[in-house]
Design a protein around this motif. Structure first.
Motif, mmCIF file in Angstrom:
data_model
loop_
_atom_site.group_PDB
_atom_site.id
_atom_site.type_symbol
_atom_site.label_atom_id
_atom_site.label_comp_id
_atom_site.label_asym_id
_atom_site.label_seq_id
_atom_site.Cartn_x
_atom_site.Cartn_y
_atom_site.Cartn_z
ATOM 1 N N ASP A 350 92.841 19.467 15.572
ATOM 2 C CA ASP A 350 92.526 20.551 16.512
ATOM 3 C C ASP A 350 91.599 21.620 15.939
ATOM 4 N N ASP A 351 91.577 21.769 14.639
ATOM 5 C CA ASP A 351 90.786 22.837 14.034
ATOM 6 C C ASP A 351 89.392 22.313 13.691
ATOM 7 N N VAL A 352 88.408 22.688 14.500
ATOM 8 C CA VAL A 352 87.036 22.193 14.305
ATOM 9 C C VAL A 352 86.459 22.715 12.997
ATOM 10 N N ARG A 353 86.765 23.965 12.676
ATOM 11 C CA ARG A 353 86.236 24.547 11.438
ATOM 12 C C ARG A 353 86.796 23.816 10.209
ATOM 13 N N LEU A 354 88.087 23.497 10.241
ATOM 14 C CA LEU A 354 88.698 22.758 9.141
ATOM 15 C C LEU A 354 88.106 21.349 9.046
ATOM 16 N N GLN A 355 87.874 20.715 10.201
ATOM 17 C CA GLN A 355 87.239 19.397 10.204
ATOM 18 C C GLN A 355 85.870 19.464 9.532
ATOM 19 N N HIS A 356 85.107 20.473 9.886
ATOM 20 C CA HIS A 356 83.767 20.604 9.318
ATOM 21 C C HIS A 356 83.832 20.750 7.805
ATOM 22 N N GLN A 357 84.753 21.561 7.319
ATOM 23 C CA GLN A 357 84.868 21.780 5.875
ATOM 24 C C GLN A 357 85.283 20.503 5.151
ATOM 25 N N ILE A 358 86.266 19.783 5.717
ATOM 26 C CA ILE A 358 86.739 18.561 5.056
ATOM 27 C C ILE A 358 85.681 17.467 5.127
ATOM 28 N N ASN A 359 85.010 17.345 6.274
ATOM 29 C CA ASN A 359 83.950 16.343 6.386
ATOM 30 C C ASN A 359 82.811 16.635 5.405
ATOM 31 N N ARG A 360 82.489 17.907 5.253
ATOM 32 C CA ARG A 360 81.445 18.267 4.287
ATOM 33 C C ARG A 360 81.891 17.938 2.870
ATOM 34 N N PHE A 361 83.163 18.222 2.572
ATOM 35 C CA PHE A 361 83.688 17.883 1.248
ATOM 36 C C PHE A 361 83.666 16.368 1.029
ATOM 37 N N ALA A 362 84.080 15.596 2.047
ATOM 38 C CA ALA A 362 84.079 14.137 1.923
ATOM 39 C C ALA A 362 82.661 13.607 1.736
ATOM 40 N N ARG A 363 81.700 14.189 2.481
ATOM 41 C CA ARG A 363 80.313 13.745 2.353
ATOM 42 C C ARG A 363 79.774 14.038 0.959
ATOM 43 N N ARG A 364 80.037 15.253 0.465
ATOM 44 C CA ARG A 364 79.559 15.596 -0.874
ATOM 45 C C ARG A 364 80.234 14.750 -1.945
ATOM 46 N N THR A 365 81.515 14.460 -1.729
ATOM 47 C CA THR A 365 82.223 13.615 -2.699
ATOM 48 C C THR A 365 81.645 12.208 -2.731
ATOM 49 N N ALA A 366 81.391 11.634 -1.538
ATOM 50 C CA ALA A 366 80.828 10.292 -1.474
ATOM 51 C C ALA A 366 79.440 10.243 -2.094
ATOM 52 N N VAL A 367 78.620 11.267 -1.799
ATOM 53 C CA VAL A 367 77.285 11.323 -2.387
ATOM 54 C C VAL A 367 77.376 11.461 -3.903
ATOM 55 N N GLY A 368 78.299 12.305 -4.361
ATOM 56 C CA GLY A 368 78.479 12.466 -5.802
ATOM 57 C C GLY A 368 78.924 11.183 -6.484
ATOM 58 N N ILE A 369 79.823 10.456 -5.837
ATOM 59 C CA ILE A 369 80.286 9.183 -6.405
ATOM 60 C C ILE A 369 79.151 8.179 -6.472
ATOM 61 N N SER A 370 78.359 8.102 -5.378
ATOM 62 C CA SER A 370 77.237 7.159 -5.371
ATOM 63 C C SER A 370 76.192 7.524 -6.418
ATOM 64 N N THR A 371 76.000 8.832 -6.632
ATOM 65 C CA THR A 371 75.014 9.264 -7.626
ATOM 66 C C THR A 371 75.499 8.998 -9.043
ATOM 67 N N ARG A 372 76.750 9.323 -9.290
ATOM 68 C CA ARG A 372 77.270 9.220 -10.654
ATOM 69 C C ARG A 372 77.744 7.813 -11.008
ATOM 70 N N TYR A 373 78.367 7.143 -10.042
ATOM 71 C CA TYR A 373 78.986 5.852 -10.363
ATOM 72 C C TYR A 373 78.348 4.676 -9.620
ATOM 73 N N GLY A 374 77.235 4.923 -8.909
ATOM 74 C CA GLY A 374 76.599 3.824 -8.183
ATOM 75 C C GLY A 374 76.186 2.694 -9.100
ATOM 76 N N GLY A 375 75.614 3.050 -10.263
ATOM 77 C CA GLY A 375 75.209 2.013 -11.214
ATOM 78 C C GLY A 375 76.394 1.196 -11.708
ATOM 79 N N GLN A 376 77.523 1.845 -11.942
ATOM 80 C CA GLN A 376 78.703 1.111 -12.409
ATOM 81 C C GLN A 376 79.272 0.213 -11.315
ATOM 82 N N ILE A 377 79.179 0.676 -10.047
ATOM 83 C CA ILE A 377 79.687 -0.142 -8.945
ATOM 84 C C ILE A 377 78.880 -1.426 -8.813
ATOM 85 N N VAL A 378 77.550 -1.292 -8.811
ATOM 86 C CA VAL A 378 76.720 -2.502 -8.674
ATOM 87 C C VAL A 378 76.821 -3.364 -9.920
ATOM 88 N N GLN A 379 77.047 -2.740 -11.081
ATOM 89 C CA GLN A 379 77.250 -3.536 -12.286
ATOM 90 C C GLN A 379 78.529 -4.361 -12.186
#
Length: 430
Positions: A350-379
């Motif tokens: 129900d809380d749109v503002r909370l959704q926005h904050q968590i979605n932004r956190f999830a997006r940044r986390t996923a981008v960070g994981i792909s940047t830092r660990y993308g090479g290890q994943i494909v390896q």
């Protein structure tokens, strides 16, 4: 009636997928055999009527097309007829290069920060979690899911609390609390609390309790008071027995004073006590010497070994209680966790503002994981494929795409036949 689940075409070698691929392989082979039979049969009838020549040309070209596509499809996975023909058994011979190519393709097309961010921007992760957690209580499946989550979380909590060193963990928690307490200037805080209590009259019950405590303490220590007076009296007073009368008068006077202060809200002694409390509240907030004394007392208290020992005992009781409650299916911990999950789900839903904050956190986390660990994943993908033996990788790829490859054989047979008929027709026209 339950809907039928689709059959997944995956690299896992599903039995039904393998059966369908095998069926299509026999179909393509049967079609090739049929073309051979038509070719042989129509060859015998060429003198009967010219129309049989079209069928013969169709069957002949269909055999050529079918055999060519059979060779091409087979050459992907193995040597045709077991002959070591160059550029055959392509997948088994080049599995390491294929693994590296797959890993590079995955890295460049799926695990780049831009692709991950673009994909995550269209996903409402918080809303999906909220829908899952806040399902109605009459939804049995949702309740089962929440129960599994809470049971798993409780068991994980118990395992973590048991596996970690209790003394080390307790010391870490105590150090963390001490660091936080050290940052707090407790003197102004106590002063404001005392000032607020005096303004609202909330100190009166505390004062009454202190007076009663003083009376009870005096009553329990009458003999001590008498002995002190007797020891300080001179020999004449002791010889005449006046010291007993003096000690009795002192005690009676103290009892009377405490009783008067207790029953009279306007007693002058109460006023003196309140003046002292007000001055103390002011000094706690504004007097540097008082504040420094309180801070010194706080530091001495936090560094006292007895306090550390007391805290370790409290922590151990808390730890054992948490483990016991986490492992007890009838404890209130599971229900509290389920309620907490449901409330969290409602907030996420129900809380749109909370959704926005968590979605932004999830997006940044996923981008960070792909940047830092993308090479290890494909390896990991590359090394996993490289560890597969030739039979395994051939079987898994063939099981996944074998049915489509057999359609290529069928199409090649039919297209070859049509080309043969066309060429035969043009030959007669020209």
């Amino acid at each position: 009636m339950a809907a039928r689940k689709p059959v997944p075409l995956v690299f896992g070698g599903e039995p039904l997928t393998a059966d369908r691929a095998r069926t299509m392989r026999w179909t393509a082979t049967g079609l090739l055999v049929l073309m051979a039979a038509l070719f042989i049969g129509s060859k015998q009838l060429l003198e009967v009527h010219p129309g049989w020549g079209y069928l013969n040309a169709f069957a002949e070209a269909a055999m050529v097309g079918g055999l060519a596509d059979w060779f091409a499809v087979t050459a992907l996975f193995r040597h045709p007829l077991g002959l070591p023909i160059p550029h055959t058994a392509i997948i088994p011979e080049n599995k390491d290069r294929i693994a590296d190519t797959m890993a590079l393709f995955l890295r460049e097309n799926f695990l780049t920060p831009a692709v991950v961010a673009r994909r995550m921007s269209g996903m409402n992760v918080a809303g999906a979690i909220g829908d899952f957690l806040s399902a109605p209580r009459n939804d049995n499946e949702a309740l089962d899911n929440r129960s599994r989550i809470t049971s798993g979380a409780a068991e994980l909590l118990a395992e973590v609390l048991e596996s970690l060193d209790p003394d080390r963990l307790g010391n870490q928690v105590r150090t963390g609390l001490s660091n936080q307490v050290a940052k707090i200037d407790v003197s102004p805080l106590i002063g404001r609390m005392l000032e607020s209590a005096i303004a609202d009259g909330r100190h009166m019950p505390l004062m009454d309790g202190f007076i009663r405590w003083a009376g009870l303490t005096l009553e329990d220590n009458e003999e001590t008071v008498r002995e002190i007076i007797h020891a300080r009296a001179n020999a004449v007073l002791r010889w005449t027995g006046l010291d007993e009368r003096i000690s009795g008068s002192v005690l009676d006077g103290l009892y009377k004073l405490l009783a008067e202060v207790l029953v009279d809200p306007e007693h002058p002694l109460r006023g003196k006590i309140e003046e002292g409390l007000e001055k103390l509240a002011h000094d706690l907030q504004h007097d540097p010497k008082t504040r420094e004394r309180v801070e010194s007392m706080k530091r001495d208290l936090m560094e006292n070994p007895a306090v550390a020992e007391w805290w370790m005992g409290v922590w151990e009781r808390i730890r054992r209680s948490l483990i016991r409650r986490a492992r007890d299916p009838d404890s209130a911990l599971g229900e509290e966790m389920r309620k907490g999950l449901a409330e969290l789900g409602s907030a996420l839903k129900d809380d749109v503002r909370l959704q926005h904050q968590i979605n932004r956190f999830a997006r940044r986390t996923a981008v960070g994981i792909s940047t830092r660990y993308g090479g290890q994943i494909v390896q990991l993908v590359s090394e996993t494929v490289k560890r597969w033996d030739a039979v395994t990788i051939t079987g898994r790829i063939e099981s996944a795409v074998g049915r489509d490859l057999q359609f290529i054989r069928i199409n090649g047979t039919l297209v070859g036949g049509l080309v043969g008929v066309t060429i035969h027709a043009l030959d007669h026209v020209i």
